[in-house]
Design a protein around this motif. Structure first.
Motif, PDB file in Angstrom:
ATOM      1  N   MET A 224      60.336  32.406   4.379  1.00  0.00           N
ATOM      2  CA  MET A 224      61.492  32.241   5.262  1.00  0.00           C
ATOM      3  C   MET A 224      62.011  30.815   5.236  1.00  0.00           C
ATOM      4  SD  MET A 224      62.466  35.098   6.728  1.00  0.00           S
ATOM      5  CE  MET A 224      63.172  34.887   8.367  1.00  0.00           C
ATOM      6  N   GLY A 225      61.119  29.849   4.991  1.00  0.00           N
ATOM      7  CA  GLY A 225      61.554  28.470   4.875  1.00  0.00           C
ATOM      8  C   GLY A 225      62.456  28.260   3.666  1.00  0.00           C
ATOM      9  N   GLU A 226      62.154  28.962   2.577  1.00  0.00           N
ATOM     10  CA  GLU A 226      63.009  28.853   1.396  1.00  0.00           C
ATOM     11  C   GLU A 226      64.328  29.585   1.604  1.00  0.00           C
ATOM     12  OE1 GLU A 226      60.806  30.170  -1.974  1.00  0.00           O
ATOM     13  OE2 GLU A 226      59.266  28.592  -1.795  1.00  0.00           O
ATOM     14  N   LEU A 227      64.290  30.668   2.386  1.00  0.00           N
ATOM     15  CA  LEU A 227      65.515  31.419   2.658  1.00  0.00           C
ATOM     16  C   LEU A 227      66.415  30.676   3.647  1.00  0.00           C
ATOM     17  CD1 LEU A 227      66.858  34.160   1.979  1.00  0.00           C
ATOM     18  CD2 LEU A 227      65.750  35.078   4.023  1.00  0.00           C
ATOM     19  N   TYR A 228      65.786  29.974   4.603  1.00  0.00           N
ATOM     20  CA  TYR A 228      66.530  29.218   5.615  1.00  0.00           C
ATOM     21  C   TYR A 228      66.034  27.773   5.623  1.00  0.00           C
ATOM     22  CZ  TYR A 228      68.035  33.767   7.421  1.00  0.00           C
ATOM     23  OH  TYR A 228      68.588  35.021   7.551  1.00  0.00           O
ATOM     24  N   PRO A 229      66.420  26.971   4.629  1.00  0.00           N
ATOM     25  CA  PRO A 229      65.912  25.598   4.541  1.00  0.00           C
ATOM     26  C   PRO A 229      66.386  24.706   5.689  1.00  0.00           C
ATOM     27  CG  PRO A 229      67.626  25.989   2.915  1.00  0.00           C
ATOM     28  CD  PRO A 229      67.299  27.314   3.500  1.00  0.00           C
ATOM     29  N   ASN A 230      67.487  25.089   6.337  1.00  0.00           N
ATOM     30  CA  ASN A 230      68.018  24.290   7.440  1.00  0.00           C
ATOM     31  C   ASN A 230      67.753  24.922   8.803  1.00  0.00           C
ATOM     32  OD1 ASN A 230      69.214  22.313   5.688  1.00  0.00           O
ATOM     33  ND2 ASN A 230      70.839  23.796   5.239  1.00  0.00           N
ATOM     34  N   GLY A 231      66.814  25.833   8.832  1.00  0.00           N
ATOM     35  CA  GLY A 231      66.471  26.485  10.093  1.00  0.00           C
ATOM     36  C   GLY A 231      67.149  27.834  10.249  1.00  0.00           C
ATOM     37  N   PHE A 232      66.728  28.567  11.265  1.00  0.00           N
ATOM     38  CA  PHE A 232      67.213  29.927  11.516  1.00  0.00           C
ATOM     39  C   PHE A 232      68.555  29.833  12.246  1.00  0.00           C
ATOM     40  CE2 PHE A 232      66.490  34.247  13.562  1.00  0.00           C
ATOM     41  CZ  PHE A 232      66.544  34.944  12.373  1.00  0.00           C
ATOM     42  N   ARG A 233      69.623  29.617  11.470  1.00  0.00           N
ATOM     43  CA  ARG A 233      70.948  29.403  12.054  1.00  0.00           C
ATOM     44  C   ARG A 233      71.881  30.568  11.761  1.00  0.00           C
ATOM     45  NH1 ARG A 233      71.736  23.611  13.135  1.00  0.00           N
ATOM     46  NH2 ARG A 233      69.817  22.497  12.600  1.00  0.00           N
ATOM     47  N   LYS A 234      72.261  30.735  10.495  1.00  0.00           N
ATOM     48  CA  LYS A 234      73.106  31.862  10.109  1.00  0.00           C
ATOM     49  C   LYS A 234      72.204  32.963   9.560  1.00  0.00           C
ATOM     50  CE  LYS A 234      77.174  29.052   9.077  1.00  0.00           C
ATOM     51  NZ  LYS A 234      78.187  28.674   8.048  1.00  0.00           N
ATOM     52  N   CYS A 235      71.979  33.978  10.370  1.00  0.00           N
ATOM     53  CA  CYS A 235      71.004  34.996  10.015  1.00  0.00           C
ATOM     54  C   CYS A 235      71.672  36.366   9.900  1.00  0.00           C
ATOM     55  CB  CYS A 235      69.888  35.028  11.054  1.00  0.00           C
ATOM     56  SG  CYS A 235      70.487  35.301  12.738  1.00  0.00           S
ATOM     57  N   ASP A 236      70.881  37.375   9.591  1.00  0.00           N
ATOM     58  CA  ASP A 236      71.401  38.726   9.379  1.00  0.00           C
ATOM     59  C   ASP A 236      71.319  39.604  10.613  1.00  0.00           C
ATOM     60  OD1 ASP A 236      71.922  38.096   6.745  1.00  0.00           O
ATOM     61  OD2 ASP A 236      69.953  38.764   6.044  1.00  0.00           O
ATOM     62  N   VAL A 237      70.893  39.052  11.758  1.00  0.00           N
ATOM     63  CA  VAL A 237      70.822  39.823  12.997  1.00  0.00           C
ATOM     64  C   VAL A 237      71.806  39.237  14.002  1.00  0.00           C
ATOM     65  CG1 VAL A 237      68.465  40.637  12.701  1.00  0.00           C
ATOM     66  CG2 VAL A 237      68.869  38.396  13.721  1.00  0.00           C
ATOM     67  N   SER A 238      71.958  39.902  15.133  1.00  0.00           N
ATOM     68  CA  SER A 238      73.025  39.555  16.082  1.00  0.00           C
ATOM     69  C   SER A 238      72.857  38.171  16.689  1.00  0.00           C
ATOM     70  CB  SER A 238      73.084  40.608  17.195  1.00  0.00           C
ATOM     71  OG  SER A 238      71.836  40.707  17.859  1.00  0.00           O
ATOM     72  N   ALA A 239      71.639  37.754  16.988  1.00  0.00           N
ATOM     73  CA  ALA A 239      71.397  36.459  17.622  1.00  0.00           C
ATOM     74  C   ALA A 239      70.261  35.756  16.899  1.00  0.00           C
ATOM     75  CB  ALA A 239      71.056  36.639  19.093  1.00  0.00           C
ATOM     76  N   CYS A 240      70.532  34.568  16.404  1.00  0.00           N
ATOM     77  CA  CYS A 240      69.535  33.843  15.600  1.00  0.00           C
ATOM     78  C   CYS A 240      68.583  33.073  16.516  1.00  0.00           C
ATOM     79  CB  CYS A 240      70.235  32.892  14.633  1.00  0.00           C
ATOM     80  SG  CYS A 240      71.379  33.714  13.498  1.00  0.00           S
ATOM     81  N   LYS A 241      67.786  33.828  17.248  1.00  0.00           N
ATOM     82  CA  LYS A 241      66.819  33.241  18.156  1.00  0.00           C
ATOM     83  C   LYS A 241      65.401  33.482  17.629  1.00  0.00           C
ATOM     84  CE  LYS A 241      69.811  34.126  22.159  1.00  0.00           C
ATOM     85  NZ  LYS A 241      69.916  34.779  23.492  1.00  0.00           N
ATOM     86  N   LEU A 242      64.464  32.787  18.231  1.00  0.00           N
ATOM     87  CA  LEU A 242      63.083  32.871  17.758  1.00  0.00           C
ATOM     88  C   LEU A 242      62.575  34.305  17.748  1.00  0.00           C
ATOM     89  CD1 LEU A 242      60.325  31.752  16.932  1.00  0.00           C
ATOM     90  CD2 LEU A 242      59.910  31.183  19.337  1.00  0.00           C
ATOM     91  N   ASN A 243      62.823  35.073  18.821  1.00  0.00           N
ATOM     92  CA  ASN A 243      62.252  36.411  18.865  1.00  0.00           C
ATOM     93  C   ASN A 243      62.967  37.395  17.942  1.00  0.00           C
ATOM     94  OD1 ASN A 243      64.599  36.695  20.414  1.00  0.00           O
ATOM     95  ND2 ASN A 243      63.668  38.170  21.807  1.00  0.00           N
ATOM     96  N   ALA A 244      64.094  36.955  17.328  1.00  0.00           N
ATOM     97  CA  ALA A 244      64.792  37.808  16.363  1.00  0.00           C
ATOM     98  C   ALA A 244      64.249  37.632  14.951  1.00  0.00           C
ATOM     99  CB  ALA A 244      66.286  37.506  16.385  1.00  0.00           C
ATOM    100  N   VAL A 245      63.397  36.614  14.748  1.00  0.00           N
ATOM    101  CA  VAL A 245      62.808  36.409  13.424  1.00  0.00           C
ATOM    102  C   VAL A 245      62.008  37.640  13.012  1.00  0.00           C
ATOM    103  CG1 VAL A 245      61.105  35.049  12.139  1.00  0.00           C
ATOM    104  CG2 VAL A 245      62.747  33.900  13.641  1.00  0.00           C
ATOM    105  N   TYR A 246      61.279  38.202  13.952  1.00  0.00           N
ATOM    106  CA  TYR A 246      60.471  39.406  13.686  1.00  0.00           C
ATOM    107  C   TYR A 246      61.360  40.527  13.167  1.00  0.00           C
ATOM    108  CZ  TYR A 246      57.082  43.165  14.487  1.00  0.00           C
ATOM    109  OH  TYR A 246      56.226  44.225  14.321  1.00  0.00           O
ATOM    110  N   THR A 247      62.461  40.783  13.881  1.00  0.00           N
ATOM    111  CA  THR A 247      63.349  41.885  13.519  1.00  0.00           C
ATOM    112  C   THR A 247      63.952  41.681  12.137  1.00  0.00           C
ATOM    113  OG1 THR A 247      63.902  42.120  15.863  1.00  0.00           O
ATOM    114  CG2 THR A 247      65.341  43.225  14.283  1.00  0.00           C
ATOM    115  N   GLU A 248      64.403  40.459  11.883  1.00  0.00           N
ATOM    116  CA  GLU A 248      65.051  40.190  10.593  1.00  0.00           C
ATOM    117  C   GLU A 248      64.089  40.420   9.431  1.00  0.00           C
ATOM    118  OE1 GLU A 248      67.626  36.957   8.155  1.00  0.00           O
ATOM    119  OE2 GLU A 248      68.037  37.618  10.176  1.00  0.00           O
ATOM    120  N   ALA A 249      62.864  39.914   9.544  1.00  0.00           N
ATOM    121  CA  ALA A 249      61.907  40.076   8.449  1.00  0.00           C
ATOM    122  C   ALA A 249      61.513  41.539   8.283  1.00  0.00           C
ATOM    123  CB  ALA A 249      60.680  39.210   8.698  1.00  0.00           C
TER     124      ALA A 249
END
Length: 454
Positions: A224-249
């Protein structure tokens, strides 16, 4: 000298009721204290010798376990929590229960109850039955609980993760709380924290992670670090929050973690571990996923949990508190599973940061209530709840080590690091250097230095 005088136990005078009564009491007590001795003295010596040998073996095993636990506690705990050891213990205890039953029935035959005094017969028989229940019942219960423990441990610690050493002297475990049903796809963890344990002293620090934290980084070199080198900002789920990391992966990037399932994990959990590492600067070795409904069952199994409620909390209802079915009132209370679950998750009238503190308070209280006496007296209920509560990749061969650490941790206070505004943390625009410094300050406090004499 008559044979009755030479050996009154084996060849008693059947007409002497007083002697037969005393003999009966002796045989019954000896059978309980030293199984097999009654048969050696008054019955089938071959059966008696077998009973004595079995008794000696059980005594030796018990003595060895006690000595080993005193000298090598971690190694002993590792052995007794091993599936093979529990299977062997179950078989030995079950066999011993059967042997004790046979010896007791044979003892009752050898007693020749009809020859004892009439007013003593009932009491001898009743005492024999009581001792039978205590002896055979204890061995049978031990065999049963060994089987329950084996099944529970295999269910909870059945993953394929490997044992790993501590990093910088610590084991760090990601603790996730959520509604874990048969289908966990799309799960957004309701609570997230890192439990950091000193590998030598057992000192525990709980680091609360805000579930709505944004821009979270991932550990360097991680998928995920290679996919988001600048942090979890523009993601594939509705809200790029910490608890959405689980859903996205789980839903979009399962291919990044092809080995997750074989190690007892999931892509969502692995990605969340990487996020926790990026936030705290710690290496996360393992995880534990707590099912919130199972969490309530565990608290019920423990007999409730003691907490000091600081603020009146609603059960049910909407944001305007319409439809509230009950309130959790302030003050020291013993909460059952249902009320403890609402205490941890009640939202209306409080912030997410308040909820984080309450969840950490519950975790600490439960840890303190896991005493040997509490667990032993409620073992079956706790074991049954445990299989529904916890999913983890901690390998079973490290269970003894972590059990020993947990016993050490109970001897000292649990520290807490909450990443909240009270500690200067803005979850919408966090400074991760400040967060890591806050974590390091708690985990590695400066060593006091002596002041030179003036």
């Amino acid at each position: 000298m008559s044979v009755y005088t030479a050996s009154p136990i084996r060849y008693p005078d059947l007409g002497a009721s007083a002697l037969m009564t005393r003999r009966a009491w002796w045989l019954v007590v000896l059978n309980f204290l030293i199984p097999g001795s009654t048969q050696v003295l008054a019955g089938n010596r071959k059966l008696g010798r077998f009973g004595l040998a079995a008794t000696l073996v059980m005594w030796l095993i018990a003595a060895l376990v006690i000595v080993a636990y005193s000298l090598w506690r971690t190694a002993t705990l590792s052995i007794v929590t091993n599936s093979f050891a529990l299977t062997a213990a179950q078989a030995l205890l079950a066999g011993y229960a059967v042997l004790w039953l046979v010896l007791t029935i044979d003892t009752l035959r050898l007693v020749r109850l009809i020859r004892a005094r009439p007013n003593s017969r009932f009491w001898i028989a009743a005492f024999t039955v009581i001792l039978l229940a205590v002896s055979v019942g204890t061995a049978s219960a031990g065999a049963y609980y060994a089987g329950v423990a084996r099944g529970t441990l295999n269910s909870i610690f059945g993953g394929g993760a490997a044992s790993v050493p501590p990093v910088d002297g610590r084991y760090n475990i990601l603790l996730l709380g959520g509604d874990a049903g048969p289908d966990r796809e799309g799960l957004r963890p309701d609570s997230l924290s890192v439990v950091s344990v000193d590998a030598d002293t057992g000192r525990v620090t709980m680091i609360g992670l805000p579930r709505d934290m944004r821009k979270v980084p991932f550990s360097e070199g991680s998928p995920m670090g290679e996919l988001y080198p600048n942090g979890f900002r523009k993601c594939d789920v509705s809200a790029c929050k910490l608890n959405a990391v689980y859903t996205e992966a789980e839903l979009r990037h399962q291919d990044l973690y092809p080995n997750a399932k074989s190690t007892g994990s999931t892509p969502g959990i692995e990605a969340t571990k990487e996020a926790a590492e990026g936030i705290t600067g710690l290496t996360i070795q393992y995880y534990a996923l707590i099912d919130m409904q199972g969490f309530a069952d565990l608290i019920d199994a423990l007999g409730g949990v003691q907490v000091n409620v600081q603020k009146r909390l609603p059960i049910g209802g909407d944001e305007q508190l319409v439809g509230v079915v009950e309130w959790i009132e302030p003050g020291k209370q013993k909460l059952d599973g249902y009320h403890a679950q609402w205490y941890a998750r009640s939202r209306h009238g409080t912030s997410d940061f308040d909820r984080m503190e309450r969840q950490r308070e519950l975790q600490t209280a439960i840890l303190q209530q896991f005493t040997p006496a509490n667990v032993l007296t409620k073992f079956q209920a706790i074991a049954q709840a445990g299989t529904q509560v916890v999913k983890t990749d901690v390998p079973q061969d490290m269970l003894g080590y972590f059990t020993n650490l947990a016993m050490k941790s109970k001897e000292q206070p649990v520290s807490s690091v909450e990443l909240t505004p009270a500690n200067g943390i803005d979850q919408d625009d966090p400074n991760f250097d400040d967060i890591r410094a806050l974590v390091r300050a708690d985990l590695y406090p400066p060593t006091p230095t002596e002041t030179p004499a003036g």
